[in-house]
Design a protein around this motif. Structure first.
Motif, PDB file in Angstrom:
ATOM      1  N   UNK A  57       0.839  -1.202   0.000  1.00  0.00           N
ATOM      2  CA  UNK A  57       0.000   0.000   0.000  1.00  0.00           C
ATOM      3  C   UNK A  57       0.877   1.256   0.000  1.00  0.00           C
ATOM      4  N   UNK A  58       1.958   1.226   0.764  1.00  0.00           N
ATOM      5  CA  UNK A  58       2.864   2.369   0.847  1.00  0.00           C
ATOM      6  C   UNK A  58       3.481   2.683  -0.520  1.00  0.00           C
ATOM      7  N   UNK A  59       3.915   1.635  -1.238  1.00  0.00           N
ATOM      8  CA  UNK A  59       4.492   1.822  -2.577  1.00  0.00           C
ATOM      9  C   UNK A  59       3.456   2.410  -3.531  1.00  0.00           C
ATOM     10  N   UNK A  60       2.234   1.886  -3.455  1.00  0.00           N
ATOM     11  CA  UNK A  60       1.155   2.384  -4.318  1.00  0.00           C
ATOM     12  C   UNK A  60       0.843   3.848  -4.019  1.00  0.00           C
ATOM     13  N   UNK A  61       0.888   4.197  -2.723  1.00  0.00           N
ATOM     14  CA  UNK A  61       0.521   5.537  -2.301  1.00  0.00           C
ATOM     15  C   UNK A  61       1.632   6.559  -2.522  1.00  0.00           C
ATOM     16  N   UNK A  62       2.865   6.198  -2.110  1.00  0.00           N
ATOM     17  CA  UNK A  62       3.963   7.178  -2.071  1.00  0.00           C
ATOM     18  C   UNK A  62       4.979   7.009  -3.194  1.00  0.00           C
ATOM     19  N   UNK A  63       4.908   5.906  -3.931  1.00  0.00           N
ATOM     20  CA  UNK A  63       5.858   5.630  -5.027  1.00  0.00           C
ATOM     21  C   UNK A  63       7.304   5.624  -4.512  1.00  0.00           C
ATOM     22  N   UNK A  64       7.507   5.068  -3.307  1.00  0.00           N
ATOM     23  CA  UNK A  64       8.835   4.940  -2.711  1.00  0.00           C
ATOM     24  C   UNK A  64       9.090   3.472  -2.370  1.00  0.00           C
ATOM     25  N   UNK A  65      10.331   3.029  -2.559  1.00  0.00           N
ATOM     26  CA  UNK A  65      10.680   1.624  -2.346  1.00  0.00           C
ATOM     27  C   UNK A  65      10.826   1.291  -0.860  1.00  0.00           C
ATOM     28  N   UNK A  66      10.523   0.051  -0.535  1.00  0.00           N
ATOM     29  CA  UNK A  66      10.628  -0.451   0.834  1.00  0.00           C
ATOM     30  C   UNK A  66      11.543  -1.663   0.835  1.00  0.00           C
ATOM     31  N   UNK A  67      12.493  -1.710   1.760  1.00  0.00           N
ATOM     32  CA  UNK A  67      13.443  -2.822   1.868  1.00  0.00           C
ATOM     33  C   UNK A  67      13.069  -3.693   3.056  1.00  0.00           C
ATOM     34  N   UNK A  68      12.956  -5.000   2.815  1.00  0.00           N
ATOM     35  CA  UNK A  68      12.675  -5.973   3.877  1.00  0.00           C
ATOM     36  C   UNK A  68      13.908  -6.850   4.051  1.00  0.00           C
ATOM     37  N   UNK A  69      14.397  -6.936   5.279  1.00  0.00           N
ATOM     38  CA  UNK A  69      15.576  -7.769   5.558  1.00  0.00           C
ATOM     39  C   UNK A  69      15.190  -8.913   6.485  1.00  0.00           C
ATOM     40  N   UNK A  70      15.659 -10.114   6.162  1.00  0.00           N
ATOM     41  CA  UNK A  70      15.404 -11.294   6.993  1.00  0.00           C
ATOM     42  C   UNK A  70      16.726 -11.956   7.353  1.00  0.00           C
ATOM     43  N   UNK A  71      16.662 -12.822   8.345  1.00  0.00           N
ATOM     44  CA  UNK A  71      17.860 -13.569   8.743  1.00  0.00           C
ATOM     45  C   UNK A  71      17.960 -14.895   8.011  1.00  0.00           C
ATOM     46  N   UNK A  72      16.810 -15.548   7.798  1.00  0.00           N
ATOM     47  CA  UNK A  72      16.833 -16.908   7.261  1.00  0.00           C
ATOM     48  C   UNK A  72      16.310 -16.974   5.833  1.00  0.00           C
ATOM     49  N   UNK A  73      16.836 -17.926   5.076  1.00  0.00           N
ATOM     50  CA  UNK A  73      16.331 -18.203   3.730  1.00  0.00           C
ATOM     51  C   UNK A  73      14.894 -18.691   3.810  1.00  0.00           C
ATOM     52  N   UNK A  74      14.560 -19.404   4.911  1.00  0.00           N
ATOM     53  CA  UNK A  74      13.205 -19.919   5.077  1.00  0.00           C
ATOM     54  C   UNK A  74      12.184 -18.791   5.022  1.00  0.00           C
ATOM     55  N   UNK A  75      12.464 -17.679   5.711  1.00  0.00           N
ATOM     56  CA  UNK A  75      11.523 -16.556   5.705  1.00  0.00           C
ATOM     57  C   UNK A  75      11.518 -15.862   4.344  1.00  0.00           C
ATOM     58  N   UNK A  76      12.675 -15.750   3.697  1.00  0.00           N
ATOM     59  CA  UNK A  76      12.695 -15.181   2.348  1.00  0.00           C
ATOM     60  C   UNK A  76      11.826 -16.014   1.405  1.00  0.00           C
ATOM     61  N   UNK A  77      11.941 -17.328   1.510  1.00  0.00           N
ATOM     62  CA  UNK A  77      11.120 -18.204   0.669  1.00  0.00           C
ATOM     63  C   UNK A  77       9.640 -18.056   0.995  1.00  0.00           C
TER      64      UNK A  77
END
Length: 846
Positions: free
Chosen positions: A288-308
């Motif tokens: 919703x934030x990207x749609x509204x503000x046209x700004x990128x959001x970075x998500x960082x995880x520790x495990x490959x399991x969560x990335x998957x």
């Protein structure tokens, strides 16, 4: 006339061509990309079929008892194979067996062309994780119901061959020509297959673009055109409804909180219960934030399991439900990607062997269909060694990496290692908003980035490459001058001297019989390392050979900071895993932890840190400026109180009595496994403890499947195997305390054998001990409590889960820090007692 291929598979009583015999043969004839004929026959054998072969192939003595002898079918088989390209999966095995059988009948069988589909698959499907026939056919959706039956394997291999031909036909003609010139030098005749494809070429490849001499993947330039003009609440409800998720008011409030945090451009730390739906909450908020503000959001995880989970569950489901393509990009540093210049450099190397030629074809295929991410490429064995050596020898300045370019606002997905890395350059410049999931692990990644490793294996590998290069230079050219030969001979002596000195340093530490050692200002060690360094230093620029220069320069760069740290009394550690010389590593601190944290995190306008277990690290994270405010706690009530049993009639754990401690708890574990139909996760703190526990259980239990973690185990694969089995036991170390998905619809049990304290010589503790007033209470204890809480979260994750938590460590009840752990058991009913109480508890749980 197109080539005709005879795809062959044989089953035998074993692998020894002299003593074992054929029991089945299957042949599939392929022409014009179709299977035009099949042949299948059992073959009589005079040998008893071993039990293992019976189990593997489902072929027993009754199948071959009245089967034809080979001499009965030799003519039929020979005429089928005659004038065909001989194809098999691991062709050497099938061909040698057949040739022996034909020779015994006085027939010389020498096919003009042979193709091994193992090599072919490695070349044309370079991202596959395995090249076993069953795994390849699974990846290509080829039917193989009865693996290790000859005709089934032959037909599946024929389908694999057809899929390979079709893939070749989809490639640019220039790429095919490059592949042809490489395969023409190889031991099998894949070049004939490629040549036929070139001669009948009639295709115009899509989604590729010419870069230098190579065609590479050209990603779509489509932008994200999804628009939404209503409120966030309506947006949230629309996604939940479209994806058939259950609407939960608390989950909506959590998602709204994430959105408001990004809009405010500030910082927030949240502890959200396991099972609260936090992952979906922040994905919806970010979209919703990207749609509204046209700004990128970075998500960082520790495990490959969560990335998957992010990519293959939450994001994939939203894409399918809304029929959109969310702008998602995996973010890695440029050094994780191939460059055009490196590929060119590698192609120009003329000292080829079989592995290096397979690698060259792999790369040509890989760049046609991939963004160049090296981690997606299946490299192992000789190909991996050769690739890494070429990376060292290649000059990486002024190169053009194949990494994807971000052209539109997107959700970036990365990992904590990249967030903490000092080498990510301008990687995260497009991102002003950061969401850190699994934030309890973030500090460990920052600590890892403050140190540099120098391993025994790395030093020995580069010394061996230098020595091989010297030997090659001395023997490959008869035109070497006498002066040059003398210089090379001197280099041989001096590099041997450096090798012997390094071996002596390593041996001195081995003789201390310690796995971890913290070094002070040891002048003798410094003197020996300087002497080694000086040998490497002089060969950086001596005009002998560019490979020797580059490898020497690499060793200089590796030894220089180590010596500097020792001379200036900075943190230097030695680790010798399993007291094994090949696992010897120097680790030394090069960066200040506080400076690193400030530098890497201050770039972002808004920062959200969340975890299921963040509160226990609040004081520590504040002291290091990872977070500034209070950790907000978001609880998802499940109204379930699972029992936590703590035995009172066992020994108190101490490292010195660990053997007798295990003996005292084994009766509880065996009784539980014999009494309760359950899936059980046993958590220990070292691989030594894994082996002790495994030995005890194997001795006491016959019909229980026991999985155990080893140092070479892939956690995700073992976790999948654990979930695939109905009732079994998994013994794992601290990597299984969190990040695994413990799936079972029946009764589950998590057993914590000892509280998860780190070793007193752990390098992380050594790095922080000078910055903390009370290292144990400020770092060691919070980290152990956090890991303990993660372990308890493996058990009850939704309202349908049922199970038992057991902790055998009396420190949970008796230590002066016990309350830190006990408060993390607020979702459990704590029960203490002896074996009698335990038996009654299990009866009540039945």
């Amino acid at each position: 006339m197109s080539l005709k291929y005879a795809v062959v598979d044989i089953e035998t009583t074993g692998n020894n061509i002299e003593t074992d015999e054929m029991i089945q043969i299957g042949i599939a004839i392929v022409q014009n990309q179709s299977i035009i004929q099949q042949y299948d026959s059992f073959i009589h054998t005079r040998l008893e079929i071993p039990h293992f072969i019976k189990t593997l192939t489902q072929i027993d003595q009754s199948d071959v008892l009245n089967a034809p002898h080979f001499y009965d079918v030799k003519e039929t088989i020979y005429h089928l194979l005659d004038n065909c390209v001989f194809v098999a999966h691991n062709v050497e095995f099938d061909l040698k067996f057949l040739q022996k059988y034909f020779a015994d009948e006085g027939i010389k069988f020498e096919p003009k062309y042979t193709i091994d589909t193992v090599d072919l698959s490695k070349m044309l499907f370079p991202t596959f994780r395995s090249y076993q026939l069953k795994q390849i056919t699974l990846a290509l959706n080829i039917q193989l119901e009865n693996a290790h039956r000859a005709i089934d394997d032959a037909v599946a291999t024929a389908e694999l061959l057809i899929a390979s031909i079709q893939k070749l036909k989809s490639m640019p003609i220039d790429t095919l020509k490059q592949i042809y010139h490489i395969t023409k030098q190889m031991r099998y005749d894949i070049d004939e297959l490629v040549f036929e494809t070139i001669m009948n070429y009639a295709y115009h490849p899509q989604n590729v673009i010419k870069r230098g001499q190579f065609y590479v993947f050209d990603p779509s330039n489509e932008s994200f055109n999804f628009k939404w003009h209503d409120s966030f609440e309506a947006f949230y409800e629309m996604i939940i409804h479209s994806c058939n998720y259950e609407y939960r008011t608390n989950q909506y409030k959590l998602s709204e909180m994430f959105l408001n945090q990004m809009l405010s451009g500030q910082e927030m730390a949240v502890e959200a219960d396991l099972g609260s739906g936090k992952t979906l909450s922040y994905v919806i908020a970010a979209l919703y934030f990207i749609t509204l503000k046209k700004e990128s959001v970075l998500i960082s995880t520790s495990t490959i399991l969560l990335q998957n989970q992010l990519l293959n569950q939450e994001i994939k489901k939203i894409n399918e439900a809304l029929n959109i393509n969310l702008p998602v990009q995996l973010i890695k540093s440029k050094h994780h990607y191939l460059s055009i210049e490196f590929i060119q450099f590698l192609m120009e190397q003329d000292r080829d062997n079989h592995d290096s030629m397979i690698l060259k074809v792999q790369l040509l295929v890989f760049i046609l269909e991939s963004d160049g991410d090296i981690e997606k490429l299946n490299l192992n064995g000789g190909r991996k060694i050769y690739f890494e050596l070429m990376q060292v020898l290649f000059d990486q300045t002024n190169v053009h990496y194949l990494m994807p370019k971000q052209k539109h606002p997107c959700i970036g997905i990365t990992n904590h290692a990249h967030i903490a890395s000092i080498h990510h350059e301008k990687l995260f410049n497009p991102f002003k908003h950061l969401i850190v999931d699994e934030a309890h692990q973030l500090l460990n990644y920052f600590l890892n980035q403050t140190i540099t490793d120098l391993s025994y294996e790395r030093v020995k590998y580069y010394l061996s490459q230098i020595q091989k290069t010297i030997e090659y230079e001395m023997t490959s050219s008869k035109k070497q001058s006498l002066n040059m030969i003398q210089k090379l001979q001197k280099a041989t002596v001096e590099f041997k001297q450096a090798n012997d000195l390094f071996e002596a340093v390593v041996l001195r530490f081995l003789n201390l019989n310690k796995e971890r050692i913290s070094l002070e200002n040891d002048q003798e060690i410094i003197s020996e390392l300087v002497e080694i360094y000086m040998i490497f230093d002089q060969y950086q620029s001596l005009p002998l050979n560019t490979t020797i220069n580059k490898l020497s320069s690499f060793l200089v760069d590796a030894f220089n900071p180590l010596i500097h740290c020792l001379m200036h009394d900075q943190n230097v550690f030695v680790e010798i895993k399993d007291f094994n010389k090949s696992k010897f590593t120097f680790s030394f601190q090069q960066h200040d932890i506080n400076t690193l944290i400030d530098t890497q995190l201050n770039h972002f306008q808004s920062k959200t840190f969340l975890s299921g277990t963040l509160k226990s690290l609040e004081s520590l994270y504040k002291s290091l400026n990872i977070i500034n405010g209070e950790v907000l706690q978001y609880q998802q009530p499940l109204n379930i109180k699972a029992p936590c049993f703590i035995p009172l009639d066992i020994e108190t754990y101490q490292y010195t009595n660990r053997q007798s401690y295990f003996e005292s708890i084994i009766n509880y574990i065996v009784y539980f496994l014999q009494t309760k139909n359950a899936k059980t996760l046993i958590l220990v703190n070292s691989f030594e403890q894994v082996e002790i526990m495994k030995t005890y259980l194997q001795d006491a239990l016959e019909n229980v499947v026991i999985l155990s973690q080893t140092k070479n185990t892939q956690t995700s694969k073992l976790n999948q195997q654990f979930n695939d089995l109905e009732e079994c036991v998994l013994i794992g170390t601290q990597s299984f305390y969190e990040g695994i998905d413990f799936q079972f619809s029946g009764f589950k049990c998590v057993m914590i054998i000892t509280l998860p304290f780190m070793h007193k010589e752990d390098y992380r503790l050594q790095l922080l001990k000078h910055q903390l007033d009370h290292p144990f209470f400020e770092y060691t204890l919070p980290m152990a409590v956090n890991t303990f809480e993660q372990a308890t979260g493996r058990l009850i994750r939704n309202k349908n889960d049922q199970g038992l938590l057991m902790c055998f460590d009396h420190r949970l009840l008796n230590a002066n820090y016990k309350n830190f752990f006990i408060e993390k058991l607020n979702k459990f009913e704590i029960i203490t007692g002896d074996m009698n109480q335990f038996e009654k508890l299990l009866q009540n749980l039945s």
